[in-house]
Motif scaffolding. Sequence first.
Motif, PDB file in Angstrom:
ATOM      1  N   GLY A 216       0.660  -1.191   0.068  1.00 31.23           N
ATOM      2  CA  GLY A 216      -0.354   0.245   0.037  1.00 31.23           C
ATOM      3  C   GLY A 216       0.690   1.199   0.360  1.00 31.23           C
ATOM      4  O   GLY A 216       0.362   2.462  -0.217  1.00 31.23           O
ATOM      5  N   ARG A 217       2.398   0.593   0.540  1.00 31.71           N
ATOM      6  CA  ARG A 217       2.675   3.005  -0.133  1.00 31.71           C
ATOM      7  C   ARG A 217       3.206   2.406  -1.043  1.00 31.71           C
ATOM      8  O   ARG A 217       3.418   1.804  -2.208  1.00 31.71           O
ATOM      9  CB  ARG A 217       4.170   1.436   0.675  1.00 31.71           C
ATOM     10  CG  ARG A 217       4.170   1.558   2.083  1.00 31.71           C
ATOM     11  CD  ARG A 217       5.564   1.291   2.671  1.00 31.71           C
ATOM     12  NE  ARG A 217       5.048   0.339   3.641  1.00 31.71           N
ATOM     13  CZ  ARG A 217       5.680   0.289   5.320  1.00 31.71           C
ATOM     14  NH1 ARG A 217       7.451   0.139   5.110  1.00 31.71           N
ATOM     15  NH2 ARG A 217       5.754  -0.287   6.390  1.00 31.71           N
ATOM     16  N   GLU A 241       1.474   5.739  -6.984  1.00 34.23           N
ATOM     17  CA  GLU A 241       1.481   6.337  -5.540  1.00 34.23           C
ATOM     18  C   GLU A 241       1.137   5.210  -4.473  1.00 34.23           C
ATOM     19  O   GLU A 241       0.971   5.554  -3.519  1.00 34.23           O
ATOM     20  CB  GLU A 241       0.467   6.897  -4.890  1.00 34.23           C
ATOM     21  CG  GLU A 241      -1.101   7.173  -5.792  1.00 34.23           C
ATOM     22  CD  GLU A 241      -1.534   8.197  -5.947  1.00 34.23           C
ATOM     23  OE1 GLU A 241      -1.279   8.896  -5.607  1.00 34.23           O
ATOM     24  OE2 GLU A 241      -2.299   8.244  -5.495  1.00 34.23           O
ATOM     25  N   ASP A 242       0.656   4.132  -4.760  1.00 34.86           N
ATOM     26  CA  ASP A 242       0.219   2.752  -4.402  1.00 34.86           C
ATOM     27  C   ASP A 242       0.150   1.628  -4.808  1.00 34.86           C
ATOM     28  O   ASP A 242      -0.062   1.488  -5.890  1.00 34.86           O
ATOM     29  CB  ASP A 242      -1.812   3.047  -4.230  1.00 34.86           C
ATOM     30  CG  ASP A 242      -2.427   1.996  -3.186  1.00 34.86           C
ATOM     31  OD1 ASP A 242      -1.249   0.541  -2.952  1.00 34.86           O
ATOM     32  OD2 ASP A 242      -3.154   2.251  -2.333  1.00 34.86           O
ATOM     33  N   GLU A 245      -2.860  -0.714  -5.417  1.00 34.78           N
ATOM     34  CA  GLU A 245      -3.749  -0.840  -5.542  1.00 34.78           C
ATOM     35  C   GLU A 245      -3.369   0.247  -7.416  1.00 34.78           C
ATOM     36  O   GLU A 245      -4.362  -0.886  -7.842  1.00 34.78           O
ATOM     37  CB  GLU A 245      -4.346   1.378  -4.887  1.00 34.78           C
ATOM     38  CG  GLU A 245      -5.895   1.288  -5.598  1.00 34.78           C
ATOM     39  CD  GLU A 245      -6.435   2.427  -4.806  1.00 34.78           C
ATOM     40  OE1 GLU A 245      -7.533   2.466  -4.804  1.00 34.78           O
ATOM     41  OE2 GLU A 245      -5.900   3.751  -5.202  1.00 34.78           O
TER      42      GLU A 245
END
Length: 297
Positions: A216-217, A241-242, A245
Amino acid sequence: MKFGASILALAFSGAAAFQPAAVPRTSETALFSMTPIAGTGASGAGVAPVAGRTMAAPGLVRAAGVPTEQIWDMSQPITVQGGSLKTWSFPSPFVERVQIVMRTDGRPLDANLELWQGPDNTPYKMRVYVEDGMARTFSAVIETPRDEQNTISIRNTAQLEFPLVAGVVSEDVRGGPPLGDRQVSERPSTIQGGALRTYPFNPSVESVQVLLTTDGRPLNARIELLQGPNNIKQVMEVYTEDGMERPFYAVVETPGTGNVVRVVNTASMEFPMTAAVEAFEIGDGRYWSDGVLLGGM
Protein backbone atom coordinates in the motif's frame (compact mmCIF):
# COMPACT_ATOMS: atom_id res chain seq x y z
CA MET A 1 17.57 -66.33 3.05
CA LYS A 2 15.60 -65.64 -0.12
CA PHE A 3 12.31 -66.19 1.74
CA GLY A 4 13.31 -63.65 4.43
CA ALA A 5 14.31 -61.05 1.83
CA SER A 6 10.98 -61.39 0.03
CA ILE A 7 9.07 -60.96 3.33
CA LEU A 8 11.06 -57.80 4.07
CA ALA A 9 10.35 -56.36 0.61
CA LEU A 10 6.62 -57.01 1.01
CA ALA A 11 6.64 -55.27 4.39
CA PHE A 12 8.23 -52.10 2.93
CA SER A 13 5.84 -52.05 -0.06
CA GLY A 14 2.84 -52.47 2.23
CA ALA A 15 3.96 -49.59 4.44
CA ALA A 16 4.49 -47.35 1.40
CA ALA A 17 0.97 -48.10 0.19
CA PHE A 18 -0.51 -46.46 3.28
CA GLN A 19 1.60 -43.29 3.06
CA PRO A 20 -0.34 -40.17 1.96
CA ALA A 21 0.28 -38.88 -1.54
CA ALA A 22 2.63 -35.94 -1.92
CA VAL A 23 0.72 -32.66 -1.91
CA PRO A 24 2.25 -29.55 -3.52
CA ARG A 25 3.21 -26.94 -0.96
CA THR A 26 1.05 -23.83 -1.02
CA SER A 27 1.60 -20.42 0.46
CA GLU A 28 -0.83 -17.60 1.19
CA THR A 29 0.16 -13.98 1.71
CA ALA A 30 -1.66 -10.69 1.67
CA LEU A 31 -0.47 -10.04 -1.87
CA PHE A 32 -0.31 -13.44 -3.53
CA SER A 33 -2.13 -16.75 -3.53
CA MET A 34 0.07 -19.30 -5.18
CA THR A 35 0.75 -23.00 -5.67
CA PRO A 36 4.33 -23.78 -6.74
CA ILE A 37 4.42 -25.77 -9.96
CA ALA A 38 7.02 -28.53 -10.22
CA GLY A 39 9.49 -28.12 -13.05
CA THR A 40 9.09 -24.39 -13.55
CA GLY A 41 11.61 -21.75 -12.68
CA ALA A 42 12.35 -18.11 -13.29
CA SER A 43 14.96 -19.06 -15.86
CA GLY A 44 12.52 -21.22 -17.81
CA ALA A 45 15.01 -24.08 -17.67
CA GLY A 46 12.46 -26.47 -16.17
CA VAL A 47 9.94 -25.95 -18.98
CA ALA A 48 10.39 -28.21 -21.95
CA PRO A 49 10.87 -26.11 -25.12
CA VAL A 50 8.38 -26.69 -27.89
CA ALA A 51 8.35 -25.90 -31.55
CA GLY A 52 7.37 -22.32 -32.31
CA ARG A 53 6.02 -20.18 -29.47
CA THR A 54 3.77 -21.11 -26.59
CA MET A 55 2.65 -19.70 -23.28
CA ALA A 56 4.69 -20.69 -20.26
CA ALA A 57 3.52 -22.65 -17.25
CA PRO A 58 0.56 -21.29 -15.19
CA GLY A 59 1.48 -17.87 -13.95
CA LEU A 60 0.64 -14.21 -14.04
CA VAL A 61 -0.85 -14.27 -17.52
CA ARG A 62 -3.98 -16.25 -16.69
CA ALA A 63 -5.98 -13.01 -16.75
CA ALA A 64 -3.37 -10.30 -16.43
CA GLY A 65 -3.44 -9.15 -20.02
CA VAL A 66 -3.68 -9.96 -23.69
CA PRO A 67 -0.74 -11.16 -25.84
CA THR A 68 0.98 -8.29 -27.61
CA GLU A 69 0.21 -9.59 -31.09
CA GLN A 70 -3.52 -9.49 -30.36
CA ILE A 71 -3.41 -5.94 -28.99
CA TRP A 72 -2.36 -4.53 -32.35
CA ASP A 73 -5.35 -6.24 -33.97
CA MET A 74 -7.86 -5.06 -31.35
CA SER A 75 -6.68 -1.48 -30.96
CA GLN A 76 -6.40 1.37 -33.44
CA PRO A 77 -2.66 2.13 -33.38
CA ILE A 78 -1.78 5.81 -33.53
CA THR A 79 1.55 7.30 -34.58
CA VAL A 80 3.06 9.65 -31.99
CA GLN A 81 5.70 11.86 -33.54
CA GLY A 82 8.85 12.80 -31.66
CA GLY A 83 8.22 15.58 -29.14
CA SER A 84 4.41 15.25 -29.28
CA LEU A 85 1.77 14.06 -26.81
CA LYS A 86 -1.24 11.76 -27.24
CA THR A 87 -3.98 10.98 -24.70
CA TRP A 88 -6.65 8.26 -24.38
CA SER A 89 -9.62 8.98 -22.07
CA PHE A 90 -11.83 6.36 -20.40
CA PRO A 91 -14.85 8.03 -18.79
CA SER A 92 -16.64 4.73 -18.08
CA PRO A 93 -16.38 3.56 -14.43
CA PHE A 94 -16.40 -0.07 -15.61
CA VAL A 95 -12.89 0.20 -17.07
CA GLU A 96 -10.76 -1.38 -14.35
CA ARG A 97 -7.47 -1.63 -16.25
CA VAL A 98 -5.99 -0.81 -19.64
CA GLN A 99 -3.25 -2.45 -21.65
CA ILE A 100 -0.72 -0.34 -23.53
CA VAL A 101 1.64 -1.38 -26.33
CA MET A 102 4.28 0.71 -28.10
CA ARG A 103 6.73 -0.02 -30.87
CA THR A 104 8.87 1.61 -33.55
CA ASP A 105 10.15 0.64 -36.99
CA GLY A 106 13.45 -0.55 -35.50
CA ARG A 107 14.62 2.77 -34.08
CA PRO A 108 14.99 3.54 -30.35
CA LEU A 109 11.83 4.11 -28.30
CA ASP A 110 11.90 6.83 -25.63
CA ALA A 111 8.60 7.85 -24.03
CA ASN A 112 6.89 8.99 -20.83
CA LEU A 113 3.67 7.25 -19.85
CA GLU A 114 1.30 8.68 -17.23
CA LEU A 115 -2.10 7.94 -15.73
CA TRP A 116 -4.19 11.03 -15.08
CA GLN A 117 -7.07 10.71 -12.62
CA GLY A 118 -8.81 13.98 -12.06
CA PRO A 119 -7.27 17.45 -12.26
CA ASP A 120 -3.59 17.64 -11.29
CA ASN A 121 -3.59 14.03 -10.04
CA THR A 122 -0.99 11.69 -11.58
CA PRO A 123 -0.90 8.50 -9.47
CA TYR A 124 1.14 6.51 -12.01
CA LYS A 125 4.22 7.53 -14.01
CA MET A 126 6.63 5.55 -16.15
CA ARG A 127 9.60 6.35 -18.34
CA VAL A 128 10.38 3.80 -21.03
CA TYR A 129 13.49 3.37 -23.15
CA VAL A 130 13.95 0.53 -25.65
CA GLU A 131 17.01 0.23 -27.85
CA ASP A 132 15.03 -1.42 -30.69
CA GLY A 133 11.29 -0.80 -30.60
CA MET A 134 10.55 -3.49 -33.17
CA ALA A 135 12.56 -6.38 -31.71
CA ARG A 136 11.32 -5.59 -28.19
CA THR A 137 7.78 -4.26 -28.28
CA PHE A 138 6.71 -2.55 -25.06
CA SER A 139 3.61 -3.96 -23.34
CA ALA A 140 2.18 -3.05 -19.92
CA VAL A 141 -1.09 -3.22 -17.98
CA ILE A 142 -2.18 -0.33 -15.74
CA GLU A 143 -4.91 -0.55 -13.12
CA THR A 144 -7.56 2.20 -13.25
CA PRO A 145 -9.57 1.69 -10.03
CA ARG A 146 -12.27 3.94 -8.59
CA ASP A 147 -15.22 5.39 -10.43
CA GLU A 148 -13.38 8.33 -11.89
CA GLN A 149 -12.42 9.46 -15.35
CA ASN A 150 -9.03 8.03 -16.25
CA THR A 151 -6.74 9.29 -18.99
CA ILE A 152 -3.62 7.63 -20.37
CA SER A 153 -0.96 10.03 -21.59
CA ILE A 154 1.97 9.04 -23.84
CA ARG A 155 4.62 11.62 -24.67
CA ASN A 156 7.30 10.76 -27.22
CA THR A 157 10.38 12.38 -25.71
CA ALA A 158 12.61 11.43 -28.65
CA GLN A 159 13.45 13.73 -31.53
CA LEU A 160 11.18 14.28 -34.51
CA GLU A 161 13.02 11.62 -36.53
CA PHE A 162 12.00 8.89 -34.05
CA PRO A 163 8.20 8.40 -34.12
CA LEU A 164 6.49 5.56 -32.26
CA VAL A 165 3.24 3.68 -32.71
CA ALA A 166 1.00 3.19 -29.65
CA GLY A 167 -2.15 1.20 -29.00
CA VAL A 168 -4.40 1.24 -25.91
CA VAL A 169 -7.25 -1.19 -25.20
CA SER A 170 -9.53 -1.69 -22.22
CA GLU A 171 -12.52 -3.86 -23.09
CA ASP A 172 -10.66 -7.18 -23.18
CA VAL A 173 -8.58 -6.81 -20.03
CA ARG A 174 -11.12 -5.66 -17.46
CA GLY A 175 -12.78 -7.97 -14.97
CA GLY A 176 -11.26 -10.48 -12.59
CA PRO A 177 -9.15 -9.81 -9.50
CA PRO A 178 -6.59 -7.00 -9.37
CA LEU A 179 -3.11 -7.63 -10.70
CA GLY A 180 -1.70 -7.92 -7.20
CA ASP A 181 -3.92 -10.95 -6.51
CA ARG A 182 -2.85 -12.96 -9.57
CA GLN A 183 -1.70 -16.53 -9.17
CA VAL A 184 2.01 -17.01 -9.76
CA SER A 185 4.07 -20.16 -10.13
CA GLU A 186 7.20 -18.58 -8.69
CA ARG A 187 7.63 -17.57 -5.07
CA PRO A 188 7.62 -13.74 -5.01
CA SER A 189 10.71 -12.16 -3.50
CA THR A 190 10.92 -9.09 -1.29
CA ILE A 191 13.31 -6.37 -2.44
CA GLN A 192 14.20 -3.87 0.25
CA GLY A 193 14.63 -0.18 -0.51
CA GLY A 194 17.94 0.47 -2.26
CA ALA A 195 18.47 -3.21 -3.09
CA LEU A 196 18.33 -5.06 -6.40
CA ARG A 197 17.72 -8.56 -7.71
CA THR A 198 18.61 -10.21 -11.03
CA TYR A 199 16.72 -12.91 -12.94
CA PRO A 200 18.62 -14.76 -15.73
CA PHE A 201 16.73 -16.53 -18.51
CA ASN A 202 17.78 -19.15 -21.02
CA PRO A 203 17.50 -18.62 -24.84
CA SER A 204 14.21 -20.54 -25.15
CA VAL A 205 12.37 -17.83 -23.15
CA GLU A 206 11.08 -15.30 -25.68
CA SER A 207 9.37 -12.93 -23.25
CA VAL A 208 9.21 -12.36 -19.50
CA GLN A 209 6.46 -10.95 -17.28
CA VAL A 210 7.22 -8.70 -14.33
CA LEU A 211 4.83 -7.90 -11.45
CA LEU A 212 5.83 -5.45 -8.71
CA THR A 213 3.62 -4.65 -5.71
CA THR A 214 3.82 -3.10 -2.25
CA ASP A 215 1.71 -3.28 0.90
CA GLY A 216 0.00 0.00 0.00
CA ARG A 217 3.04 2.25 0.13
CA PRO A 218 4.46 4.11 -2.90
CA LEU A 219 6.44 2.07 -5.41
CA ASN A 220 9.62 3.39 -7.01
CA ALA A 221 11.51 0.93 -9.18
CA ARG A 222 13.80 0.56 -12.15
CA ILE A 223 13.50 -2.50 -14.39
CA GLU A 224 16.30 -3.24 -16.85
CA LEU A 225 16.82 -5.86 -19.54
CA LEU A 226 20.49 -6.68 -19.99
CA GLN A 227 22.07 -8.80 -22.70
CA GLY A 228 25.69 -9.16 -21.78
CA PRO A 229 27.82 -7.16 -19.32
CA ASN A 230 26.48 -3.60 -18.98
CA ASN A 231 24.59 -3.95 -22.29
CA ILE A 232 21.16 -2.49 -21.47
CA LYS A 233 18.48 -3.17 -24.07
CA GLN A 234 15.41 -1.83 -22.23
CA VAL A 235 14.78 0.36 -19.18
CA MET A 236 11.55 1.15 -17.34
CA GLU A 237 11.49 3.63 -14.46
CA VAL A 238 8.15 3.49 -12.68
CA TYR A 239 6.43 5.39 -9.87
CA THR A 240 3.01 4.61 -8.44
CA GLU A 241 1.56 6.21 -5.32
CA ASP A 242 0.00 2.93 -4.15
CA GLY A 243 1.74 -0.30 -5.14
CA MET A 244 -1.19 -2.44 -4.01
CA GLU A 245 -3.97 -0.53 -5.73
CA ARG A 246 -1.88 0.19 -8.84
CA PRO A 247 0.86 -2.45 -9.15
CA PHE A 248 3.37 -2.51 -11.98
CA TYR A 249 2.92 -5.22 -14.62
CA ALA A 250 4.74 -5.48 -17.94
CA VAL A 251 5.82 -8.05 -20.49
CA VAL A 252 9.44 -7.74 -21.64
CA GLU A 253 10.51 -9.27 -24.95
CA THR A 254 13.76 -11.25 -24.55
CA PRO A 255 15.00 -12.33 -28.00
CA GLY A 256 18.49 -13.76 -28.28
CA THR A 257 20.74 -15.23 -25.61
CA GLY A 258 22.17 -14.03 -22.32
CA ASN A 259 19.08 -12.12 -21.19
CA VAL A 260 18.95 -10.93 -17.59
CA VAL A 261 16.17 -8.89 -15.99
CA ARG A 262 17.39 -6.61 -13.20
CA VAL A 263 14.90 -5.09 -10.75
CA VAL A 264 16.09 -2.21 -8.55
CA ASN A 265 14.07 -0.73 -5.70
CA THR A 266 14.99 2.95 -6.00
CA ALA A 267 13.02 3.96 -2.89
CA SER A 268 14.47 4.29 0.61
CA MET A 269 14.75 1.36 3.01
CA GLU A 270 11.34 2.08 4.53
CA PHE A 271 9.59 1.19 1.26
CA PRO A 272 10.15 -2.49 0.37
CA MET A 273 8.40 -4.09 -2.58
CA THR A 274 7.47 -7.59 -3.70
CA ALA A 275 8.62 -8.83 -7.14
CA ALA A 276 7.51 -11.78 -9.24
CA VAL A 277 9.44 -12.35 -12.48
CA GLU A 278 8.86 -15.42 -14.64
CA ALA A 279 8.69 -16.65 -18.24
CA PHE A 280 5.73 -15.51 -20.36
CA GLU A 281 6.35 -17.13 -23.76
CA ILE A 282 8.69 -20.04 -24.43
CA GLY A 283 9.97 -21.27 -27.78
CA ASP A 284 12.57 -23.79 -28.89
CA GLY A 285 15.39 -21.22 -29.09
CA ARG A 286 16.74 -22.70 -32.33
CA TYR A 287 16.20 -19.57 -34.42
CA TRP A 288 18.36 -17.39 -32.22
CA SER A 289 20.99 -20.10 -31.80
CA ASP A 290 21.36 -20.27 -35.58
CA GLY A 291 21.58 -16.46 -35.69
CA VAL A 292 24.47 -16.45 -33.24
CA LEU A 293 26.36 -19.07 -35.24
CA LEU A 294 25.83 -17.16 -38.46
CA GLY A 295 26.78 -13.82 -36.96
CA GLY A 296 23.18 -12.58 -37.09
CA MET A 297 23.34 -11.03 -33.63
